[in-house]
Scaffold this motif. Structure first.
Motif, short mmCIF file in Angstrom:
data_model
loop_
_atom_site.label_atom_id
_atom_site.label_comp_id
_atom_site.label_asym_id
_atom_site.label_seq_id
_atom_site.Cartn_x
_atom_site.Cartn_y
_atom_site.Cartn_z
N THR A 71 0.82 -1.21 0.00
CA THR A 71 0.00 0.00 0.00
C THR A 71 0.86 1.26 0.00
O THR A 71 2.06 1.21 0.27
N ALA A 72 0.20 2.40 -0.24
CA ALA A 72 0.89 3.70 -0.18
C ALA A 72 1.40 3.96 1.23
O ALA A 72 2.46 4.60 1.41
N LEU A 73 0.69 3.49 2.24
CA LEU A 73 1.14 3.67 3.61
C LEU A 73 2.46 2.94 3.85
O LEU A 73 3.34 3.44 4.58
N MET A 74 2.62 1.79 3.24
CA MET A 74 3.88 1.06 3.35
C MET A 74 5.02 1.85 2.72
O MET A 74 6.15 1.86 3.23
N ALA A 75 4.75 2.52 1.62
CA ALA A 75 5.78 3.33 0.98
C ALA A 75 6.24 4.44 1.91
O ALA A 75 7.44 4.73 2.03
N THR A 76 5.30 5.07 2.59
CA THR A 76 5.65 6.11 3.56
C THR A 76 6.49 5.54 4.70
O THR A 76 7.51 6.12 5.11
N TYR A 77 6.07 4.41 5.22
CA TYR A 77 6.75 3.76 6.34
C TYR A 77 8.22 3.48 6.02
O TYR A 77 9.13 3.83 6.78
N TYR A 78 8.47 2.85 4.88
CA TYR A 78 9.85 2.53 4.53
C TYR A 78 10.66 3.76 4.17
O TYR A 78 11.85 3.87 4.51
N ALA A 79 10.05 4.72 3.48
CA ALA A 79 10.77 5.94 3.11
C ALA A 79 11.21 6.71 4.35
O ALA A 79 12.30 7.30 4.37
N GLN A 80 10.39 6.72 5.39
CA GLN A 80 10.77 7.40 6.62
C GLN A 80 12.08 6.84 7.20
O GLN A 80 12.85 7.58 7.83
N ARG A 81 12.31 5.56 7.00
CA ARG A 81 13.46 4.88 7.61
C ARG A 81 14.63 4.75 6.66
O ARG A 81 15.63 4.09 6.99
N ALA A 82 14.54 5.38 5.48
CA ALA A 82 15.54 5.22 4.43
C ALA A 82 16.51 6.38 4.32
O ALA A 82 17.47 6.30 3.53
N ARG A 83 16.32 7.45 5.08
CA ARG A 83 17.15 8.63 4.92
C ARG A 83 18.58 8.34 5.41
O ARG A 83 18.77 7.95 6.56
N PRO A 84 19.58 8.50 4.55
CA PRO A 84 20.94 8.08 4.90
C PRO A 84 21.50 8.73 6.15
O PRO A 84 22.32 8.13 6.85
N ASP A 85 21.08 9.97 6.45
CA ASP A 85 21.64 10.66 7.61
C ASP A 85 20.98 10.26 8.93
O ASP A 85 21.57 10.45 9.99
N THR A 86 19.78 9.69 8.86
CA THR A 86 19.07 9.36 10.10
C THR A 86 18.64 7.90 10.19
O THR A 86 18.39 7.40 11.29
N GLY A 87 18.51 7.23 9.05
CA GLY A 87 17.93 5.90 9.05
C GLY A 87 18.91 4.79 8.69
O GLY A 87 20.12 4.91 8.88
N ALA A 88 18.37 3.72 8.16
CA ALA A 88 19.13 2.50 7.92
C ALA A 88 20.03 2.63 6.69
O ALA A 88 19.63 3.20 5.67
N GLY A 89 21.25 2.09 6.81
CA GLY A 89 22.10 1.98 5.63
C GLY A 89 21.50 1.01 4.62
O GLY A 89 21.66 1.17 3.41
N LEU A 90 20.80 -0.01 5.14
CA LEU A 90 20.10 -0.98 4.29
C LEU A 90 18.80 -1.35 4.98
O LEU A 90 18.79 -1.66 6.18
N ILE A 91 17.71 -1.32 4.24
CA ILE A 91 16.41 -1.79 4.71
C ILE A 91 16.16 -3.17 4.14
O ILE A 91 16.31 -3.39 2.93
N ILE A 92 15.77 -4.11 5.01
CA ILE A 92 15.29 -5.42 4.54
C ILE A 92 13.78 -5.39 4.73
O ILE A 92 13.28 -5.39 5.86
N ALA A 93 13.06 -5.32 3.62
CA ALA A 93 11.60 -5.23 3.70
C ALA A 93 11.04 -6.52 4.30
O ALA A 93 11.65 -7.58 4.26
N GLU A 94 9.85 -6.40 4.83
CA GLU A 94 9.18 -7.49 5.54
C GLU A 94 9.12 -8.78 4.72
O GLU A 94 9.17 -8.77 3.50
N ALA A 95 9.01 -9.90 5.43
CA ALA A 95 8.92 -11.21 4.79
C ALA A 95 7.77 -11.22 3.79
O ALA A 95 6.65 -10.83 4.11
N THR A 96 8.08 -11.70 2.57
CA THR A 96 7.18 -11.57 1.44
C THR A 96 7.07 -12.90 0.71
O THR A 96 8.04 -13.37 0.11
N PRO A 97 5.90 -13.55 0.75
CA PRO A 97 5.76 -14.88 0.15
C PRO A 97 6.03 -14.91 -1.35
O PRO A 97 5.69 -13.98 -2.09
N VAL A 98 6.60 -16.05 -1.77
CA VAL A 98 7.00 -16.22 -3.17
C VAL A 98 5.92 -16.87 -4.02
O VAL A 98 6.05 -16.92 -5.25
N CYS A 99 4.85 -17.36 -3.39
CA CYS A 99 3.79 -18.04 -4.12
C CYS A 99 2.54 -18.06 -3.23
O CYS A 99 2.64 -17.83 -2.02
#
Length: 383
Positions: A42-70
């Motif tokens: 969802t768009a809310l998920m995009a906001t959530y991850y973007a908040q934590r992606a800023r190089p000066d304040t957030g994660a160097g690498l984000i591992i997105a939530e577990a996502t089923p393959v089938c």
């Protein structure tokens, strides 16, 4: 005289990991939040991850939530998949938002195996597993109650054993999901081989009672994982692939009476694949770091040595209950990256807070699973 430089890297130093140059060594661990109704991001998920992606304040690498393959890989309500065109398009909005902030994001590819419920399986069929052994575990369902969607935990269903002729399809699902991830704009993937889910179920004696080429001795129990890892690295390149392992966790009824030789064998098999990183949960997932299975404490340093001695060059990522002091100690002892889970839920600017010694926001446990913006995108940044 010039001051003597520290020989140990800081948590806030940049690092080259696989195909990526990361601004710091702080990683946001994958965190299931059950906020994808219909299994679509969802768009809310995009906001959530973007908040934590800023190089000066957030994660160097984000591992997105577990996502089923089938479809059969789903085991919890409202988790996003990566096996339909709609899901790929929706994830693209998430990765675009992260990249717009200057961040890096990979997705954790998942098949839950027996940790599921018939209500979540196509056609109401039993979940699949290495063997028809029901786990002493629960999963999360959402039901319609008087016009409201209400979530709660229920016992998992009894699984059926996968047939030998079905296993190539499992491998193919992971491979296609890896390709889908790149199409969706992810920088790479992490294979979830931890916490008692399908690949971990094959590894462990407690859940794998097979007598064919995928059961019995260690090399047979590790066969499916090896086939999956080979397939995904051939599809998108090992420099864009990581793996998560949890040698001793009891999560989801994961049991093995001798994990040290099992996981040392696994990492030796991974070494030639040129992985970006190996992500190791130390102790009990989300619990005691000194938890053990088997006759003696697990030796994580020996695990890392086994990987390095076999030629493994991927970054070594550690996880479970870390704070800044413990993270800096781990880096001094040979780790390359430190993953933080729940602290990133309540603190989108966790890296800044760690660097500057700022207090952390308290975690709202009632909003961990399901819901909307509350307890998800409304946690404040530090002033």
């Amino acid at each position: 005289m010039e001051p003597t430089a520290s020989l140990s890297p800081s948590l806030f130093d940049p690092i080259r990991v696989g195909a990526w140059t990361l601004p710091n060594r702080v990683v946001m661990a994958p965190l299931t939040r059950n906020r994808a109704p219909g299994q679509v991001p969802t768009a809310l998920m995009a906001t959530y991850y973007a908040q934590r992606a800023r190089p000066d304040t957030g994660a160097g690498l984000i591992i997105a939530e577990a996502t089923p393959v089938c479809p059969e890989g789903h085991g919890y309500a409202d988790t996003p998949g990566l096996h339909t065109p709609e899901q790929v398009r929706a994830w693209r909005a998430v990765t675009d938002a992260v990249h717009a902030e200057g961040g890096h994001i990979v997705v954790q590819l998942w098949h839950v195996g027996r940790i599921s419920h018939v209500a979540l399986q196509p056609g109401g069929q039993p979940p699949v597993a290495p063997s028809a052994i029901r786990a002493a575990a629960k999963t999360y369902l959402v039901q319609d109650v008087d016009g409201r969607r209400v979530g709660g935990f229920v016992d998992v269903s009894e699984p059926r054993a996968l047939r030998l002729d079905e296993l190539p399809g499992i491998v193919a699902a992971y491979r296609q999901a890896a390709l889908n991830a790149i199409e969706a704009g992810f920088d790479g993937i992490e294979i979830h081989a931890a916490n008692g889910y399908l690949l971990d179920q094959f590894l462990r004696r407690g859940s794998n009672h097979r007598t064919d080429a995928y059961g019995g001795p260690i090399e047979h129990r590790a066969r499916l994982l090896g086939e999956v890892m080979t397939a995904v690295t051939q599809a998108i390149g090992g420099e864009r692939v990581g793996i998560r392992l949890s040698p001793v966790t009891p999560a989801n009824d994961a049991q093995d009476d001798d994990p040290q030789p099992l996981f040392e064998y696994v990492v030796r098999q991974l070494a030639p694949l040129g992985l970006a990183y190996v992500h190791v949960i130390e102790g009990q997932t989300g619990g005691a770091r000194d938890y053990q299975q088997g006759p003696q404490p697990f030796d994580y340093a020996a695990l890392r040595r086994a990987y390095r001695d076999a030629g493994g060059t991927g970054a070594w990522m550690v996880n479970n209950g870390y704070d800044r002091a413990l993270a800096e100690q781990a880096l001094a002892q040979g780790a390359d990256l430190v993953a933080f889970g729940r602290p990133f839920i309540a603190n989108p600017d966790l890296t800044r807070r760690l660097r500057e010694g700022l207090p952390l926001n308290p975690l709202q446990r009632a909003t961990l699973y399901g819901g909307g913006a509350e307890g998800y995108t409304d946690y404040p940044f530090a002033a």
